[in-house]
Design a protein around this motif. Structure first.
Motif, PDB file in Angstrom:
ATOM      1  N   THR A  39       9.041  -6.149  -7.033  1.00 21.10           N
ATOM      2  CA  THR A  39       9.024  -5.892  -8.474  1.00 21.10           C
ATOM      3  C   THR A  39      10.230  -5.024  -8.806  1.00 21.10           C
ATOM      4  O   THR A  39      10.431  -3.971  -8.194  1.00 21.10           O
ATOM      5  CB  THR A  39       7.729  -5.170  -8.888  1.00 21.10           C
ATOM      6  OG1 THR A  39       6.610  -5.984  -8.548  1.00 21.10           O
ATOM      7  CG2 THR A  39       7.722  -4.899 -10.383  1.00 21.10           C
ATOM      8  N   GLU A  82       3.320  -6.958  -5.300  1.00 19.49           N
ATOM      9  CA  GLU A  82       2.427  -7.028  -6.461  1.00 19.49           C
ATOM     10  C   GLU A  82       1.219  -7.906  -6.148  1.00 19.49           C
ATOM     11  O   GLU A  82       1.358  -9.031  -5.665  1.00 19.49           O
ATOM     12  CB  GLU A  82       3.150  -7.597  -7.678  1.00 19.49           C
ATOM     13  CG  GLU A  82       2.227  -7.711  -8.895  1.00 19.49           C
ATOM     14  CD  GLU A  82       2.895  -8.277 -10.126  1.00 19.49           C
ATOM     15  OE1 GLU A  82       2.164  -8.709 -11.045  1.00 19.49           O
ATOM     16  OE2 GLU A  82       4.141  -8.305 -10.177  1.00 19.49           O
ATOM     17  N   HIS A  83       0.033  -7.372  -6.409  1.00 21.47           N
ATOM     18  CA  HIS A  83      -1.219  -8.128  -6.338  1.00 21.47           C
ATOM     19  C   HIS A  83      -1.765  -8.174  -7.770  1.00 21.47           C
ATOM     20  O   HIS A  83      -2.454  -7.259  -8.216  1.00 21.47           O
ATOM     21  CB  HIS A  83      -2.218  -7.453  -5.377  1.00 21.47           C
ATOM     22  CG  HIS A  83      -1.818  -7.560  -3.941  1.00 21.47           C
ATOM     23  ND1 HIS A  83      -2.413  -8.437  -3.063  1.00 21.47           N
ATOM     24  CD2 HIS A  83      -0.859  -6.912  -3.237  1.00 21.47           C
ATOM     25  CE1 HIS A  83      -1.847  -8.316  -1.871  1.00 21.47           C
ATOM     26  NE2 HIS A  83      -0.905  -7.394  -1.953  1.00 21.47           N
ATOM     27  N   ARG A  84      -1.434  -9.248  -8.484  1.00 18.25           N
ATOM     28  CA  ARG A  84      -1.746  -9.299  -9.911  1.00 18.25           C
ATOM     29  C   ARG A  84      -3.242  -9.418 -10.159  1.00 18.25           C
ATOM     30  O   ARG A  84      -3.768  -8.869 -11.132  1.00 18.25           O
ATOM     31  CB  ARG A  84      -0.998 -10.457 -10.574  1.00 18.25           C
ATOM     32  CG  ARG A  84      -1.136 -10.499 -12.077  1.00 18.25           C
ATOM     33  CD  ARG A  84      -0.036 -11.308 -12.734  1.00 18.25           C
ATOM     34  NE  ARG A  84       1.274 -10.681 -12.597  1.00 18.25           N
ATOM     35  CZ  ARG A  84       2.376 -11.129 -13.200  1.00 18.25           C
ATOM     36  NH1 ARG A  84       2.324 -12.213 -13.967  1.00 18.25           N
ATOM     37  NH2 ARG A  84       3.527 -10.519 -13.037  1.00 18.25           N
ATOM     38  N   ARG A 138      -4.424  -6.092  -9.973  1.00 14.01           N
ATOM     39  CA  ARG A 138      -3.645  -5.224 -10.851  1.00 14.01           C
ATOM     40  C   ARG A 138      -3.145  -3.979 -10.106  1.00 14.01           C
ATOM     41  O   ARG A 138      -3.386  -2.839 -10.502  1.00 14.01           O
ATOM     42  CB  ARG A 138      -4.443  -4.814 -12.091  1.00 14.01           C
ATOM     43  CG  ARG A 138      -4.909  -5.987 -12.939  1.00 14.01           C
ATOM     44  CD  ARG A 138      -5.470  -5.520 -14.276  1.00 14.01           C
ATOM     45  NE  ARG A 138      -4.483  -4.782 -15.054  1.00 14.01           N
ATOM     46  CZ  ARG A 138      -3.479  -5.331 -15.726  1.00 14.01           C
ATOM     47  NH1 ARG A 138      -3.320  -6.648 -15.717  1.00 14.01           N
ATOM     48  NH2 ARG A 138      -2.628  -4.570 -16.409  1.00 14.01           N
ATOM     49  N   LYS A 139      -2.404  -4.215  -9.008  1.00 15.62           N
ATOM     50  CA  LYS A 139      -1.905  -3.091  -8.221  1.00 15.62           C
ATOM     51  C   LYS A 139      -0.653  -3.518  -7.464  1.00 15.62           C
ATOM     52  O   LYS A 139      -0.373  -4.706  -7.282  1.00 15.62           O
ATOM     53  CB  LYS A 139      -2.960  -2.608  -7.218  1.00 15.62           C
ATOM     54  CG  LYS A 139      -3.289  -3.647  -6.152  1.00 15.62           C
ATOM     55  CD  LYS A 139      -4.388  -3.180  -5.209  1.00 15.62           C
ATOM     56  CE  LYS A 139      -4.681  -4.257  -4.145  1.00 15.62           C
ATOM     57  NZ  LYS A 139      -5.774  -3.867  -3.251  1.00 15.62           N
ATOM     58  N   LEU A 140       0.108  -2.514  -7.038  1.00 14.77           N
ATOM     59  CA  LEU A 140       1.185  -2.689  -6.077  1.00 14.77           C
ATOM     60  C   LEU A 140       0.704  -2.115  -4.749  1.00 14.77           C
ATOM     61  O   LEU A 140       0.033  -1.077  -4.724  1.00 14.77           O
ATOM     62  CB  LEU A 140       2.457  -1.965  -6.524  1.00 14.77           C
ATOM     63  CG  LEU A 140       3.123  -2.457  -7.813  1.00 14.77           C
ATOM     64  CD1 LEU A 140       4.292  -1.535  -8.180  1.00 14.77           C
ATOM     65  CD2 LEU A 140       3.622  -3.888  -7.657  1.00 14.77           C
ATOM     66  N   LEU A 154       0.029  -1.161 -11.410  1.00 18.20           N
ATOM     67  CA  LEU A 154       1.232  -1.822 -11.904  1.00 18.20           C
ATOM     68  C   LEU A 154       1.869  -0.949 -12.988  1.00 18.20           C
ATOM     69  O   LEU A 154       1.186  -0.514 -13.920  1.00 18.20           O
ATOM     70  CB  LEU A 154       0.887  -3.193 -12.487  1.00 18.20           C
ATOM     71  CG  LEU A 154       0.489  -4.278 -11.491  1.00 18.20           C
ATOM     72  CD1 LEU A 154      -0.051  -5.498 -12.228  1.00 18.20           C
ATOM     73  CD2 LEU A 154       1.682  -4.678 -10.645  1.00 18.20           C
ATOM     74  N   ALA A 171       8.450  -9.522 -11.760  1.00 21.96           N
ATOM     75  CA  ALA A 171       8.069  -9.972 -10.422  1.00 21.96           C
ATOM     76  C   ALA A 171       9.120 -10.938  -9.901  1.00 21.96           C
ATOM     77  O   ALA A 171       9.539 -11.860 -10.613  1.00 21.96           O
ATOM     78  CB  ALA A 171       6.705 -10.651 -10.458  1.00 21.96           C
TER      79      ALA A 171
END
Length: 741
Positions: A448, A468-470, A473-475, A486, A501
């Motif tokens: 990112t 990124e794990h969308r 909702r986290k890095l 995020l 991303a």
């Protein structure tokens, strides 16, 4: 790897240490030698006995390693507190601990800790209270026989004693009803030793084998029956029935009353394997892996030691369980890098399994469709025997492999599936078949960055980008586990809405699939989207039952699963593993892609594999497309031989790490100046490791390179003796390194 010698063995199990009233006890701590203890009057100890001894203010578990060395005055010796009522550690197991410690240059006590991993298992299990119906007993005066009480007595009319919980369940009542009958004298209490594990039945007939399979099975059965050490490569194409063949070796061991060990690279991902075993033998094997509870580990360890458990299937640590009579070892997917332990005692479970078989005088079977180059060279040179299964079982044919040149067949902007692969997916779904899209990259995007200032989101503890794990909702850092939300604005320049991303992960491919095929039933199969073995088992069931049309996932999908309706495999980025300059990059990429491709066309319908690549001319891609496995291995072997690299040369890595970068740099430079140098031994480095910062520790690497004839351990020991290592700096030794991070 050198096979162990039978010389300099510790005292044999059962040799009482007699009039010698001091014993050497090895403790499961990072200690290189055993400590002497005094044997109290009235206590008899033998080599291999598990004991409790004092160590400073605490008491610890240890193993009697032999007679005491006599270096400490008798009056200063502390006494052994007690001997555990547990089967002693066998001579073979003790020799194995010593051999692993010497080979990996790890303190013997540190290796022992892997073998005594569940100290609670040394205590005998508590017996279970059960009841029988007391013969001739009549209800006492005033005791009312209710319907529930009558049902309990009826359950005990015939059959074995049962626990209160079992009786209550069978009679459809509460446990208090059972207790009331016991208090009234109508039930007779008995104490049962807990029986927790079923026993696989080797007499059950297996499936009908093809001629090639039967010949292979007969060979393995003969080796197990006759005993003696041998290493066999079971070399079969994907879908050739290797598992059913080596089940026959397990059956032969069970027929002799001996134990069998099966190592799998990731036991939590092997639900289909466990189901197949239970169908073949009528009972499941006992599992050993990190997902077990403490109670399960305790019961399993004890049952293995007593011989109650005949078959263990597990991850690499299962190699150190206390087998009293191991008859055969199977290493499935022997090429898999998951067999290499990188933390603590650094070892390769496949190589240590070969050593364990050699010490125990038993056969070991290495199983793979894409064997490691080390194993293939050993088989080609006849150091290992080789059994080939060249065809798929049941008439299935190997899938056609097609290279998709991304330089010509370009995906649309901000998309990742080429037009050719999109059409193949459309055709597959139209035929009512299943497809798999493979990308060995978890999450949504591997990087990112800020479009305004170029800032990249990096882990503060590691030299790695945050992934990124969308969906969550986290890095996240996939090396140390750090997680953070995020960002809504760039942490460097403060601009909002500029974080972008870059690159695809499996979540991003799933997003594209949903856009292209909104009616298709799709799911992600990756280690971070499947929480534990049950979730994995359920996912495998859904695919096998055709509840899903498209599966998008990482290498967890490549682990031997059998899905009859899966006919198309698309690899999104086949070049991914070829970057980075890793010694085994080409080999590992070939093995992984070959295994992934092997998921296609395993049933009656033919399979098709499409590899998206920017380098279709690369030898790995050409070998996969042509089905020329042996040609690839020959080319890889020639390159390694010319460079003097494994398996034709020897490597050992020294990894220097610490929290203070200046200290780490000084120790690394001191090691570099003191490095051994000769016409045969060369040292590369020191240099920053590719992951120069890992979990908050700065890292430098040195690499020793030598011919196969050189035993590197004494060279490294003498090298390290010349350099003072401060306590805050750690130097790890990795003999035969697999990872160069």
């Amino acid at each position: 790897m050198r096979e162990p010698s039978a010389s300099s063995a510790p005292p044999a199990q059962g040799d009482l240490l007699g009039p010698v009233r001091r014993v050497a006890v090895l403790l499961p701590l990072p200690l290189r030698e055993a400590y002497d203890y005094r044997v109290p009057d009235g206590m008899e100890l033998a080599a291999g006995d598990y004991v409790e001894v004092p160590l400073g203010p605490r008491r610890v578990v240890g193993v009697v390693w032999g007679p005491g060395g006599g270096g400490v005055e008798a009056g200063r010796l502390k006494p052994v507190v007690r001997r555990f009522d547990a089967p002693p550690m066998t001579e073979v197991a003790r020799r194995f601990v010593e051999w692993v410690a010497a080979y990996t240059m790890t303190p013997a006590g540190f290796v022992l800790r892997m073998a005594v991993s569940v100290p609670a298992a040394l205590e005998p299990p508590k017996p279970l209270l059960a009841y029988l119906r007391r013969e001739g007993a009549e209800p006492p005066a005033g005791f009312k026989m209710t319907d529930a009480r009558t049902r309990v007595l009826a359950q005990l009319q015939d059959g074995p004693p049962r626990t209160p919980a079992e009786l209550a369940e069978e009679a459809g009542c509460g446990v208090t009803v059972v207790r009331g009958l016991a208090e009234a004298g109508l039930l007779e209490p008995v104490m049962l030793q807990p029986v927790r594990f079923g026993r696989p039945d080797w007499t059950r007939p297996g499936p009908t084998l093809s001629a090639d399979q039967q010949a292979a099975a007969d060979d393995l059965r003969g080796r197990v029956r006759s005993g003696g050490y041998s290493t066999v490569l079971l070399d079969g194409v994907t879908g050739s029935g290797k598992t059913e063949v080596y089940y026959e070796a397990i059956s032969a061991a069970l027929a002799q009353g001996r134990q069998a060990l099966v190592l799998l690279p990731e036991i939590a991902l092997s639900a289909q394997w466990l189901d197949r075993f239970a169908r073949r033998f009528g009972a499941p094997p006992v599992e050993w892996h990190s997902e077990l509870t403490g109670a399960q580990r305790r019961d399993t360890w004890r049952a293995v030691a007593t011989g109650e458990v005949p078959v263990v299937v597990g991850a690499r640590s299962a190699l150190f369980l206390p087998y009293p009579d191991l008859g055969v070892i199977i290493v499935d997917e022997e090429h898999d890098s998951a067999y290499k332990q990188e933390d603590g005692a650094i070892y390769h479970a496949r190589d240590m399994a070969v050593a364990r078989a050699h010490l125990g005088g038993i056969p070991i079977v290495l199983v793979s469709a894409t064997p490691s180059l080390e194993t293939k060279v050993n088989a080609d040179s006849h150091r290992y025997a080789r059994i080939a299964l060249p065809a798929r079982h049941g008439g299935a044919v190997l899938p056609e492999v097609e290279l998709v040149d991304l330089r010509r067949d370009r995906p649309p902007a901000r998309h990742w599936l080429a037009p050719g692969l999109r059409k193949a997916l459309t055709d597959t779904l139209a035929e009512g078949e299943q497809a798999m899209l493979f990308l060995n990259r978890r999450g949504y995007a591997p990087l990112t960055l800020c479009r305004a200032c170029g800032h990249r989101m990096q882990c503060p503890n590691c030299t790695a980008w945050l992934v990124e794990h969308r969906l969550a909702r986290k890095l996240q850092c996939h090396h140390c586990g750090l997680q953070q939300p995020l960002p809504q604005q760039c942490p460097n320049c403060g601009e909002e809405g500029t974080m972008a991303a870059c690159g695809p992960g499996v979540e991003r491919i799933a997003e594209e699939v949903a856009e292209l095929f909104p009616e298709a039933r799709a799911a992600i199969m990756a280690s971070d989207t499947l929480s534990g073995p049950r979730a994995i088992q359920e996912m495998v069931r859904r695919i096998a039952d055709h509840e899903l049309d498209i599966i998008i996932g990482t290498q967890v999908m490549a682990k031997g699963h059998h899905f009859p309706m899966l006919t198309l495999v698309g690899v999104v980025d086949a070049d991914l593993g070829l970057n980075g300059g890793d010694l085994r990059a080409a080999e590992r990429t070939y093995q992984l892609l070959h295994q992934v491709a092997g998921r296609a066309g395993r049933g009656e319908r033919p399979g098709r594999v499409m590899l998206q690549t920017f380098m279709p001319e690369h030898p790995v891609m050409q070998a996969l497309a042509a089905g020329d496995r042996d040609g690839f291995y020959q080319l890889e072997a020639e390159m390694r031989l010319e460079a003097g690299m494994p398996p034709f040369g020897r490597l050992a890595a020294l990894i220097v790490s610490g929290e203070d970068p200046a200290q780490v740099e000084k120790v690394a430079m001191d090691l570099g100046r003191a490095a051994p140098r000769s016409d045969t031994v060369h040292v590369l480095g020191p240099a920053p490791a590719p992951l120069a910062l890992l979990r908050g520790r700065h890292r430098r690497r040195l690499l020793l390179k030598a011919p196969r004839s050189v035993q590197v351990q004494p060279v490294i020991a003498e090298w390290l003796s010349r350099v003072e290592i401060p306590p805050a700096v750690r130097v790890q030794i990795d003999v035969d390194p697999y990872s160069f991070l």
